[in-house]
Design an enzyme around this catalytic site. Structure first.
Site, short mmCIF file in Angstrom:
data_model
loop_
_atom_site.label_atom_id
_atom_site.label_comp_id
_atom_site.label_asym_id
_atom_site.label_seq_id
_atom_site.Cartn_x
_atom_site.Cartn_y
_atom_site.Cartn_z
N LYS A 75 37.99 15.00 -59.84
CA LYS A 75 37.33 13.54 -59.86
C LYS A 75 38.03 12.77 -61.26
O LYS A 75 38.75 13.45 -61.89
CB LYS A 75 35.94 13.48 -59.91
CG LYS A 75 35.21 13.91 -61.38
CD LYS A 75 33.93 13.54 -61.37
CE LYS A 75 32.96 13.92 -60.86
NZ LYS A 75 31.31 14.08 -61.12
N GLY A 109 32.06 4.52 -57.79
CA GLY A 109 32.35 3.75 -59.00
C GLY A 109 32.72 5.05 -60.18
O GLY A 109 32.09 4.07 -61.23
N CYS A 137 42.10 1.16 -58.13
CA CYS A 137 41.12 1.10 -59.47
C CYS A 137 41.58 -0.38 -59.67
O CYS A 137 42.90 -0.93 -59.66
CB CYS A 137 41.67 1.74 -60.62
SG CYS A 137 41.78 3.79 -60.71
N LYS A 163 48.86 7.95 -56.33
CA LYS A 163 48.25 7.97 -54.89
C LYS A 163 47.96 5.85 -54.36
O LYS A 163 47.44 5.70 -55.24
CB LYS A 163 46.40 8.63 -55.07
CG LYS A 163 45.49 8.68 -53.87
CD LYS A 163 44.65 9.59 -54.22
CE LYS A 163 43.76 9.81 -53.06
NZ LYS A 163 42.29 10.04 -53.57
N ASN A 190 43.92 6.40 -49.82
CA ASN A 190 42.52 6.56 -51.02
C ASN A 190 41.58 5.60 -49.74
O ASN A 190 42.65 6.02 -48.30
CB ASN A 190 42.80 5.27 -51.86
CG ASN A 190 41.76 6.15 -52.58
OD1 ASN A 190 40.32 6.41 -52.42
ND2 ASN A 190 42.28 6.57 -54.33
N GLY A 231 36.94 9.12 -43.81
CA GLY A 231 36.63 10.02 -42.95
C GLY A 231 37.18 10.53 -41.32
O GLY A 231 38.35 9.32 -41.46
N GLY A 253 42.71 11.68 -45.68
CA GLY A 253 42.59 10.78 -44.91
C GLY A 253 42.53 11.88 -43.85
O GLY A 253 42.89 11.16 -43.07
N THR A 301 36.09 13.83 -47.08
CA THR A 301 34.59 13.59 -46.76
C THR A 301 34.35 14.93 -46.20
O THR A 301 33.08 15.50 -46.22
CB THR A 301 34.65 12.78 -46.57
OG1 THR A 301 35.32 11.41 -46.71
CG2 THR A 301 33.86 12.35 -45.05
#
Ligand code: FMN
Length: 304
Positions: free
Chosen positions: A46, A73, A131, A166, A193, A218, A245, A268
């Site tokens: 993460k 977040g 971000c 990314k 992303n 997803g 993705g 996902t």
């Protein structure tokens, strides 16, 4: 004949092309009892920030048609705790660990990258460019070529590790942003992303996420991620690409490879099927064998 699943993304070499995507697999160790982590192509952590973050208040995930919205977040323990408590245990697996780096300022991106680069056992850095930039009123770094270039260049100066940028799909033309990232020193691009969206509950007449909007992921976003990857493949044929993705089957992953991806990430779909990344790897092998291809390389980019 056993097809060769190994892939080379420049200096980053993987035993197979299937990784788990940032933020959807914890730090990896959480899944230790569910899946043989040693068989993954790589684990992407993460996103890590300079200091620990609690993330947004709940509800911060909601299911949507063919996907989900999240507004986590960037909850994480911070880079120091990761290095102190998690990295050595991940290293024992022998699976390449790609550390995802987040930041709200250039200094934060650099600070996290410097600490990761001094550590033993990080295979690459993945820069999360989705971000919000504090200095630009929350504009995402990855939606602007200049901001992308600044962030990638700053981290490039700070690390010797292979650098993955990314990218955000939240743009009308991704090519100038991809080119800016590569010009600034990114070795590899990861596309993409999540895409911003909202979900409303008709009965409570409220937003379904506490922070109102979130990132859509997803199967709903697969054609969008594939579109961006396909366009970047045409513009930057020499740059290794990672596709992410909406992948929820081996066929989905193969589609990204046919469009030019060197490797893929599962996000996902890990929540639906924690062993999916391994099954996708096996499915790619079966596909290559059934169709008489001797390697992943043999099918990369044949659809253009
Ligand atoms: C719950 C959740 C948390 C995520 N956290 C991160 C993160 O920390 N850093 C990042 O770069 N991407 C993050 N992502 C984005 C995923 O890594 C991936 O790019 C995106 O979800 C698209 O892939 P998918 O459709 O397979 O999920 C997150 C996605 C989800 C669903």
């Amino acid at each position: 004949m056993t097809p060769d699943l190994r892939v080379n993304l420049g200096r980053l070499q993987l035993r197979n092309p299937v990784m788990v995507a940032a933020g959807t697999f914890g730090y990896g160790l959480e899944y230790r009892d569910l899946i043989d982590l040693a068989q993954l192509g790589a684990i992407v952590t993460k996103s890590l920030t300079l200091t620990p973050r609690m993330g947004n208040p709940p509800p911060r995930v909601v299911e949507t048609p063919a996907g989900m919205l999240n507004a986590i977040g960037l909850q994480n323990d911070g880079v120091e705790a990761f290095l102190r408590e998690t990295l050595s245990r991940l290293r024992e697996l022998g699976t390449p660990v790609i550390a995802s780096v987040a930041g709200e300022t250039l200094e934060e991106y650099v600070g996290v990258a410097v600490q990761l680069s001094r550590a033993e056992g990080v295979a690459a850095i993945e820069l999360n460019l989705s971000c919000p930039n504090q200095a630009r009123g929350g504009l995402e770094f990855g939606t602007d070529p200049d901001l992308t270039m600044q962030a990638v260049a700053a981290v490039r100066r700070a690390t010797h590790l292979p650098l993955i940028a990314k990218l955000s799909p939240q743009v009308s033309d991704i090519v100038p942003i991809a080119c800016a990232a590569v010009q600034a020193g990114a070795d590899i691009l990861c596309l993409t992303n999540t895409i911003l969206g909202v979900a409303v509950d008709a009965h409570t007449r409220q937003f379904r996420l506490a922070s109102k909007s979130g990132g859509l992921s997803g199967p709903a976003i697969k054609p969008i991620a594939q579109y961006h990857l396909w366009r970047v493949r045409q513009a930057l044929p020499e740059t290794p690409l990672i596709g992410v993705g909406g992948i929820s089957s081996a066929d989905d992953a193969i589609e990204f490879i046919l469009l030019g991806a060197h490797a893929v990430q599962i996000g996902t779909a890990n929540y639906v099927q924690p062993t999916l990344a391994l099954e996708v790897g096996q499915g790619i092998e079966a596909y290559l064998r059934a169709n008489g291809f001797d390697s992943v390389d043999a099918i990369r980019g044949v659809v253009y």
